[in-house]
Design an enzyme around this catalytic site. Structure first.
Site, PDB file in Angstrom:
ATOM      1  N   TRP A  87       0.821  -1.216   0.000  1.00 32.93           N
ATOM      2  CA  TRP A  87       0.000   0.000   0.000  1.00 32.93           C
ATOM      3  C   TRP A  87       0.854   1.266   0.000  1.00 32.93           C
ATOM      4  O   TRP A  87       1.839   1.366   0.730  1.00 32.93           O
ATOM      5  CB  TRP A  87      -0.886   0.040   1.220  1.00 32.93           C
ATOM      6  CG  TRP A  87      -1.934  -0.999   1.448  1.00 32.93           C
ATOM      7  CD1 TRP A  87      -2.602  -1.209   2.619  1.00 32.93           C
ATOM      8  CD2 TRP A  87      -2.498  -1.937   0.519  1.00 32.93           C
ATOM      9  NE1 TRP A  87      -3.526  -2.222   2.491  1.00 32.93           N
ATOM     10  CE2 TRP A  87      -3.482  -2.684   1.200  1.00 32.93           C
ATOM     11  CE3 TRP A  87      -2.258  -2.233  -0.829  1.00 32.93           C
ATOM     12  CZ2 TRP A  87      -4.222  -3.700   0.592  1.00 32.93           C
ATOM     13  CZ3 TRP A  87      -2.986  -3.240  -1.444  1.00 32.93           C
ATOM     14  CH2 TRP A  87      -3.946  -3.954  -0.759  1.00 32.93           C
ATOM     15  N   ASN A 202      -7.184  -0.739  -4.951  1.00 30.57           N
ATOM     16  CA  ASN A 202      -7.236  -2.156  -4.598  1.00 30.57           C
ATOM     17  C   ASN A 202      -8.661  -2.677  -4.703  1.00 30.57           C
ATOM     18  O   ASN A 202      -9.555  -2.223  -3.987  1.00 30.57           O
ATOM     19  CB  ASN A 202      -6.720  -2.361  -3.165  1.00 30.57           C
ATOM     20  CG  ASN A 202      -6.941  -3.784  -2.679  1.00 30.57           C
ATOM     21  OD1 ASN A 202      -6.573  -4.743  -3.344  1.00 30.57           O
ATOM     22  ND2 ASN A 202      -7.571  -3.918  -1.517  1.00 30.57           N
ATOM     23  N   GLU A 203      -8.875  -3.617  -5.625  1.00 31.17           N
ATOM     24  CA  GLU A 203     -10.148  -4.315  -5.814  1.00 31.17           C
ATOM     25  C   GLU A 203     -11.351  -3.379  -5.954  1.00 31.17           C
ATOM     26  O   GLU A 203     -12.279  -3.403  -5.147  1.00 31.17           O
ATOM     27  CB  GLU A 203     -10.389  -5.315  -4.676  1.00 31.17           C
ATOM     28  CG  GLU A 203      -9.362  -6.423  -4.627  1.00 31.17           C
ATOM     29  CD  GLU A 203      -9.720  -7.557  -3.682  1.00 31.17           C
ATOM     30  OE1 GLU A 203      -9.160  -8.661  -3.846  1.00 31.17           O
ATOM     31  OE2 GLU A 203     -10.579  -7.340  -2.789  1.00 31.17           O
ATOM     32  N   TYR A 280      -9.585 -16.355  -5.265  1.00 33.31           N
ATOM     33  CA  TYR A 280      -9.919 -16.851  -3.929  1.00 33.31           C
ATOM     34  C   TYR A 280     -11.107 -17.814  -4.002  1.00 33.31           C
ATOM     35  O   TYR A 280     -12.199 -17.503  -3.512  1.00 33.31           O
ATOM     36  CB  TYR A 280     -10.252 -15.690  -2.988  1.00 33.31           C
ATOM     37  CG  TYR A 280      -9.089 -14.797  -2.664  1.00 33.31           C
ATOM     38  CD1 TYR A 280      -8.070 -15.237  -1.821  1.00 33.31           C
ATOM     39  CD2 TYR A 280      -8.986 -13.514  -3.210  1.00 33.31           C
ATOM     40  CE1 TYR A 280      -6.995 -14.416  -1.514  1.00 33.31           C
ATOM     41  CE2 TYR A 280      -7.916 -12.690  -2.913  1.00 33.31           C
ATOM     42  CZ  TYR A 280      -6.920 -13.139  -2.063  1.00 33.31           C
ATOM     43  OH  TYR A 280      -5.850 -12.326  -1.769  1.00 33.31           O
ATOM     44  N   GLU A 320      -3.128 -11.405  -6.634  1.00 37.05           N
ATOM     45  CA  GLU A 320      -3.515 -11.969  -5.335  1.00 37.05           C
ATOM     46  C   GLU A 320      -4.062 -13.373  -5.553  1.00 37.05           C
ATOM     47  O   GLU A 320      -4.861 -13.599  -6.452  1.00 37.05           O
ATOM     48  CB  GLU A 320      -4.611 -11.147  -4.636  1.00 37.05           C
ATOM     49  CG  GLU A 320      -4.179  -9.820  -4.060  1.00 37.05           C
ATOM     50  CD  GLU A 320      -5.273  -9.199  -3.189  1.00 37.05           C
ATOM     51  OE1 GLU A 320      -6.081  -9.966  -2.596  1.00 37.05           O
ATOM     52  OE2 GLU A 320      -5.332  -7.964  -3.107  1.00 37.05           O
ATOM     53  N   TRP A 362      -1.094 -13.960  -1.524  1.00 38.20           N
ATOM     54  CA  TRP A 362      -1.517 -13.184  -0.363  1.00 38.20           C
ATOM     55  C   TRP A 362      -1.440 -14.115   0.850  1.00 38.20           C
ATOM     56  O   TRP A 362      -2.112 -15.136   0.850  1.00 38.20           O
ATOM     57  CB  TRP A 362      -2.955 -12.687  -0.544  1.00 38.20           C
ATOM     58  CG  TRP A 362      -3.390 -11.809   0.593  1.00 38.20           C
ATOM     59  CD1 TRP A 362      -3.819 -12.203   1.830  1.00 38.20           C
ATOM     60  CD2 TRP A 362      -3.413 -10.378   0.598  1.00 38.20           C
ATOM     61  NE1 TRP A 362      -4.101 -11.114   2.610  1.00 38.20           N
ATOM     62  CE2 TRP A 362      -3.869  -9.972   1.879  1.00 38.20           C
ATOM     63  CE3 TRP A 362      -3.088  -9.396  -0.348  1.00 38.20           C
ATOM     64  CZ2 TRP A 362      -4.029  -8.633   2.232  1.00 38.20           C
ATOM     65  CZ3 TRP A 362      -3.241  -8.059   0.004  1.00 38.20           C
ATOM     66  CH2 TRP A 362      -3.703  -7.695   1.277  1.00 38.20           C
TER      67      TRP A 362
END
Length: 425
Positions: A87, A202-203, A280, A320, A362
């Site tokens: 970040w 981010n996302e 994920y 990720e 991640w």
């Protein structure tokens, strides 16, 4: 002839080991660039795995914890991983980078300076994300709240994408980070080769407009803004990879829902240099068995690789992926199996000249960071089987361009020696 070949291939092996030991060195003013569907560095394809470590700036801000940043980069370079995502934001709240719009905490900025300088010292590249979709570290929610405090009537965090005051706050933050002059190296971030790429957010998600038009406009505007300040570095959006309206037949690969993004059209924005993908299956398909999740993972990776190569012709990096130890029925073997599947798919793609040059798991933690565990963490010394898979696969993919180049040199040496032998006969 056999003796000469043995010597040459022994030389090749030695050179390869040197490559594995020293990895990628960030020097001079050359930047990794996207060219077609590949990353290029010094005129050769660039391949690398890596990891996420969003906590780097936090730890660097504490003199007693700063050593963990160094340890993370030591582990990265030692295991053949040369790209780390972290970040470059902390908006409002405790220990912020950005205290309020345009008002920065110099101590935190110096911590980010240290992260960048340490990455450079260890030959590691950074993907720096500029804001969070979620309220962790402030994110869109904090920007919207700041605008409300300035008299704006906003009803949703999705107003982050459309409100001109909020947009102005974000654009000013982009400028502040990109033009920051590192207090350790003396180099402006926009001129720092150790930075691999910028990430817009981010996302990103926009549930109020599943057509994707709201996000498409925001991406187009902000991508142009970034490139107007910094033409050296690559830029990516930060997408998870959900398909949208532009190719509706591809929605079959989504995990049963949409989030207001469009993997195809979002990555076709001219200023976006490469696509990103998150994976994920244990989270997105939590009610399904392991085989169903692995089947989804296979389709998810293959469809996005195919589209990156044939539809918009840009590199694709898996930024990720992971498997949580907090999911019911979890075992280390399941995680190792998933990691192996991801790495094997990507290596096969890279070896065949495809658009996917690496993956970032991640997340990496170093020893003594128990309070930062989220279930997805990998601590190398505590997870030896996973660490072994990561190291083997990372050395393998990061050496692709160099081993290919070494073999080409050996073949040229053999041809030269053969020609000389013929002349002597």
């Amino acid at each position: 002839m056999l003796r000469r070949q043995g010597f040459l291939y022994s030389l090749l092996v030695c050179l390869s080991l040197l490559v594995f030991k020293h990895g990628v060195v960030v020097n001079g003013q050359e930047f990794v660039k996207a060219s077609g569907n590949r990353f290029m560095f010094h005129g050769r394809p660039f391949y690398s795995n890596g990891f996420n470590a969003y906590w780097l700036m936090d730890k660097a801000a504490d003199p007693n914890e700063r050593h963990r940043v160094t340890e993370a980069f030591q582990q990265a370079s030692g295991k053949g991983m040369y790209v780390v995502r972290t970040w470059a934001f902390a908006d409002g709240g405790d220990e912020p980078l950005q205290i309020s719009p345009g008002n920065y905490n110099e101590n935190m900025f110096k911590a980010l300076d240290f992260v960048v300088s340490e990455a450079k010292r260890f030959g590691v590249y950074l993907i720096l994300s500029l804001v969070n979709n979620y309220e962790n570290y402030g994110g869109r929610k904090q920007y919207v709240q700041w605008a409300r405090e300035r008299g704006q009537s906003l009803s949703s965090d999705d107003d982050f994408y459309t409100n001109e005051v909020v947009r102005g706050f974000y654009m000013n933050h982009v400028r502040a980070v990109l033009t920051r002059v590192n207090t350790i190296t003396g180099v402006a971030y926009k001129d720092e080769p150790a930075i691999f790429a910028w990430e817009l957010i981010n996302e990103p998600r926009c549930q109020s407009d599943l057509s994707g038009k709201t996000l498409q406009d925001w991406i187009s505007v902000m991508a142009r803004h970034v490139k107007s300040i910094d033409s050296n570095h690559m830029l990516e959006v930060g997408l998870e990879g959900f398909y949208g309206e532009s190719m509706q037949d591809r929605k079959q690969y989504n995990p049963g829902y949409e989030v207001g993004t469009d993997y195809i059209s979002n990555n076709q924005v001219q200023e976006i240099d490469f696509a990103t993908l998150h994976a994920y299956p244990d989270q997105w398909m939590s009610g399904s068995d392991e085989q169903s999740q692995l089947n989804f993972l296979h389709r998810w990776l293959e469809s996005h690789i195919q589209d990156a190569g044939s539809v918009f012709g840009k590199p694709l990096m898996v930024t990720e992926f992971g498997r949580s130890s907090r999911q019911a029925g979890y075992s280390t073997g399941q995680r190792d199996n998933m990691f192996g599947r991801v790495y094997n798919t990507i290596y096969g793609c890279a070896r065949s000249g495809g658009p996917c040059p690496g993956a970032l798991f991640w997340q990496l933690l170093v020893e003594g960071m128990d309070n930062w565990k989220d279930g997805y963490e990998v601590i190398m010394l505590e997870n030896p089987s996973t660490a072994n898979i990561i190291a083997q696969q990372s050395h393998q993919i990061s050496s692709l361009d160099r081993v290919t180049d070494l073999f080409a040199r050996v073949q040229e040496m053999e041809r030269s020696m053969s020609n000389k032998a013929k002349l002597l006969d």
